[in-house]
Design an enzyme around this catalytic site. Structure first.
Site, PDB file in Angstrom:
ATOM      1  N   HIS A  70       5.248  -5.020  11.605  1.00 29.37           N
ATOM      2  CA  HIS A  70       5.282  -4.846  10.146  1.00 29.37           C
ATOM      3  C   HIS A  70       4.321  -3.779   9.643  1.00 29.37           C
ATOM      4  O   HIS A  70       4.498  -3.229   8.555  1.00 29.37           O
ATOM      5  CB  HIS A  70       4.989  -6.180   9.444  1.00 29.37           C
ATOM      6  CG  HIS A  70       3.538  -6.541   9.410  1.00 29.37           C
ATOM      7  ND1 HIS A  70       2.832  -6.917  10.542  1.00 29.37           N
ATOM      8  CD2 HIS A  70       2.639  -6.547   8.392  1.00 29.37           C
ATOM      9  CE1 HIS A  70       1.573  -7.167  10.213  1.00 29.37           C
ATOM     10  NE2 HIS A  70       1.427  -6.950   8.922  1.00 29.37           N
ATOM     11  N   ASP A  71       3.270  -3.452  10.422  1.00 28.38           N
ATOM     12  CA  ASP A  71       2.282  -2.466   9.970  1.00 28.38           C
ATOM     13  C   ASP A  71       2.294  -1.167  10.781  1.00 28.38           C
ATOM     14  O   ASP A  71       1.342  -0.383  10.719  1.00 28.38           O
ATOM     15  CB  ASP A  71       0.871  -3.075  10.034  1.00 28.38           C
ATOM     16  CG  ASP A  71       0.493  -3.814   8.763  1.00 28.38           C
ATOM     17  OD1 ASP A  71       1.227  -3.699   7.769  1.00 28.38           O
ATOM     18  OD2 ASP A  71      -0.532  -4.530   8.767  1.00 28.38           O
TER      19      ASP A  71
ATOM     20  N   LYS B  83     -17.355  -2.092  -5.103  1.00 31.49           N
ATOM     21  CA  LYS B  83     -17.587  -0.791  -5.745  1.00 31.49           C
ATOM     22  C   LYS B  83     -18.003   0.305  -4.753  1.00 31.49           C
ATOM     23  O   LYS B  83     -17.577   1.456  -4.885  1.00 31.49           O
ATOM     24  CB  LYS B  83     -18.626  -0.924  -6.857  1.00 31.49           C
ATOM     25  CG  LYS B  83     -20.004  -1.365  -6.410  1.00 31.49           C
ATOM     26  CD  LYS B  83     -20.941  -1.487  -7.604  1.00 31.49           C
ATOM     27  CE  LYS B  83     -22.348  -1.897  -7.144  1.00 31.49           C
ATOM     28  NZ  LYS B  83     -23.271  -2.044  -8.294  1.00 31.49           N
TER      29      LYS B  83
ATOM     30  N   HIS C  83       4.028   2.343   3.166  1.00 28.09           N
ATOM     31  CA  HIS C  83       3.812   2.147   4.602  1.00 28.09           C
ATOM     32  C   HIS C  83       4.872   1.214   5.188  1.00 28.09           C
ATOM     33  O   HIS C  83       5.155   1.272   6.379  1.00 28.09           O
ATOM     34  CB  HIS C  83       2.404   1.606   4.866  1.00 28.09           C
ATOM     35  CG  HIS C  83       2.218   0.158   4.576  1.00 28.09           C
ATOM     36  ND1 HIS C  83       1.787  -0.323   3.357  1.00 28.09           N
ATOM     37  CD2 HIS C  83       2.404  -0.934   5.353  1.00 28.09           C
ATOM     38  CE1 HIS C  83       1.722  -1.634   3.404  1.00 28.09           C
ATOM     39  NE2 HIS C  83       2.083  -2.040   4.592  1.00 28.09           N
TER      40      HIS C  83
ATOM     41  N   LYS D  91       0.726 -31.708  -1.759  1.00 28.03           N
ATOM     42  CA  LYS D  91      -0.738 -31.678  -1.756  1.00 28.03           C
ATOM     43  C   LYS D  91      -1.107 -30.236  -2.089  1.00 28.03           C
ATOM     44  O   LYS D  91      -1.234 -29.394  -1.201  1.00 28.03           O
ATOM     45  CB  LYS D  91      -1.279 -32.081  -0.380  1.00 28.03           C
ATOM     46  CG  LYS D  91      -0.880 -33.498   0.044  1.00 28.03           C
ATOM     47  CD  LYS D  91      -1.377 -33.782   1.451  1.00 28.03           C
ATOM     48  CE  LYS D  91      -0.907 -35.136   1.944  1.00 28.03           C
ATOM     49  NZ  LYS D  91      -1.598 -36.257   1.308  1.00 28.03           N
TER      50      LYS D  91
END
Length: 486
Positions: free
Chosen positions: A115-116, A295, A146, A273
């Site tokens: 998938h990547d 940051k 991607h 749950k």
């Protein structure tokens, strides 16, 4: 899974080999422990296209802030492939009536593993920051992602390594199963609004649509991709992971949905749950705020992006038929794109080309910790473009969308549960039964402003102007809610 000295009848051996039961390889993963992978998955792993992921940082610039975040897309992809198979096998064992086959499971595992494949240098820095700046022509319907690159790279990997005969040898039916794997990676059926076309061209029929939720779940974003990166990223970042994916797998079932527009579909549901599901979305939010959008991480990625844009036209990568590509055009050719990894950073650093002097200087500043300074940050419910933030010319502005994975929607509203007394019927839990502390808004925009100059005068001026701009935004926001007189 090994039988080193076991003598088997040739027919039995052939049968075991056909389904990969004789040749599984065992990997020792720091997150999931010892995991056995099907030999076809190992064949895919042992290719240059997959090995490339060893040189792409999972968290991009965060490694310059969190010293433990050195993990790569390689191990994450193996983890997702493993978890995809684990969930599919769990559903198969608990609910034989679903008719989940070994073919289905193998396809889901391959999709999780691959998938990547399409990630570029420094992962999301490449597709979220670099490509939009370097290739402004790729917008709207031409937008590059991607995920799309993963499909291109998967097909390239299969072709150049001649894996189609191997896939057929393990009883995958081509091209339908390859098409199904591609759909699983993208996370949606090709024709969701046209059932007839979906039946003709789709990877699986409606009774197995729940399989599309395993690798990339577009319904509520609960999928094995996030399970692995929650566990793996938290482990390497030193942040506690509150979500227990093993518990989710234990209670996962495929159920029919009550009286809704998609009532004919069966969905993956969990027990009533809700705590563990709530932890899933809270963990995602926590990781984004504490790590992914840190940051200083953003400052580093902003500087790397600027260096890559400056270097783009001066770095060449050989592609198909000897044609040369730049970083931004290599996405169009998988031979060239295979050569594109985090090593580009080092290529720029060690280069003596005069044309790369400015890019090299920026990267040297990163290594010497001469970073841009954060002027401040501001949260707003309204989307603001970076050009709207008026501070001064020596600053750069990062605008980031923050949510729980479903945009403005409450993700819990898209999760279905079942009761112990009725394990095959799904229902939606009312908000009051979840928690009274659920936020009223599920999406906001984070504006971060950085000053490129680090002298006190420039920083003081930038902070003063940014504070003035923030105050103006608060006044505008308040005015929108003042009731008219009379």
């Amino acid at each position: 899974m090994f039988w080193p000295n076991l003598k088997l009848d040739s027919n039995i051996k052939s049968f075991l080999t056909m389904f990969g039961l004789l040749e599984c390889s065992v990997f020792n993963d720091p997150i999931h422990g010892h995991i056995a992978l099907h030999p076809l998955l190992v064949k895919i792993i042992d290719t240059p296209q997959f090995q490339r992921l060893r040189n792409i940082k999972q968290l991009g610039g965060a490694y310059y802030v969190f010293p433990g975040a050195s993990h790569n897309r390689f191990e994450h992809s193996i983890g997702v492939g493993y978890l995809a198979g684990k969930l599919a096998k769990s559903l198969q064992n608990k609910q034989p009536g679903l008719n989940i086959t070994k073919r289905d499971i193998l396809c889901v595992q391959i999709a999780g593993l691959c998938h990547d494949l399409g990630h570029g240098p420094f992962s999301h820095l490449f597709d979220k920051k670099f490509i939009p700046k370097a290739r402004p022509d790729l917008k709207e319907d031409k937008k590059w992602t991607h995920e799309k690159a993963s499909l291109d790279m998967l097909n390239h990997l299969i072709t150049v390594n001649n894996l189609k005969p191997v896939m057929k040898g393990y009883r995958l039916e081509l091209p339908v199963d390859l098409f199904f794997i591609e759909e699983l990676i993208i996370g949606k059926r090709t024709y969701p609004h046209d059932p007839k076309k979906q039946l003709e061209h789709g990877g699986r029929k409606p009774e197995k649509y729940f399989l599309y939720e395993i690798v990339s779940n577009k319904r509520n974003s609960i999928d094995v991709d996030k399970w692995d990166y929650f566990a793996r990223d938290c482990h390497h970042l030193g942040i506690k992971n509150n979500f227990d994916h093993d518990r989710f797998i234990k209670f996962a079932r495929v159920c029919e949905v009550d009286k809704e527009k998609d009532a004919e579909e069966k969905l993956i549901c969990t027990r009533d749950k809700v705590g563990n599901v709530y932890d899933f979305f809270q963990t995602r939010n926590c990781l984004h705020r504490r790590a992914y959008k840190h940051k200083v991480s953003n400052i580093v990625e902003t500087m790397i992006t600027e260096a890559f844009v400056l270097a783009d036209q001066h770095l060449q990568f050989k592609g198909s038929d000897g044609k040369m590509f730049t970083m931004s055009t290599a996405i169009e050719d998988m031979v060239a794109y295979t050569k594109l990894t985090d090593n580009v950073f080092e290529q720029i650093l060690v280069s003596t080309l005069e044309e790369l002097a400015l890019a090299r200087a920026i990267l040297e500043n990163i290594l010497n910790r001469r970073l841009y300074k954060c002027v401040g940050q501001f949260y707003t419910k309204k989307k603001i473009n970076d050009t709207e933030v008026c501070v001064c010319v020596c600053v750069c502005v990062c605008v980031t969308k923050m949510n729980y994975g479903m945009g403005k929607k409450n993700p819990i509203d898209h999760v279905r549960f079942y009761r112990k007394s009725a394990p095959n019927r799904a229902f939606k839990i009312p908000r009051g039964q979840v928690s009274t502390l659920i936020p009223g808004h599920f999406q906001e925009w984070l504006i971060q402003v950085y000053c490129k100059r680090t002298d006190k005068e420039s920083l003081g001026t930038a902070r003063e102007r940014f504070e003035r701009w923030c105050n103006a935004q608060v006044i505008i926001y308040c005015l929108q809610f003042i009731a008219p007189c009379g």
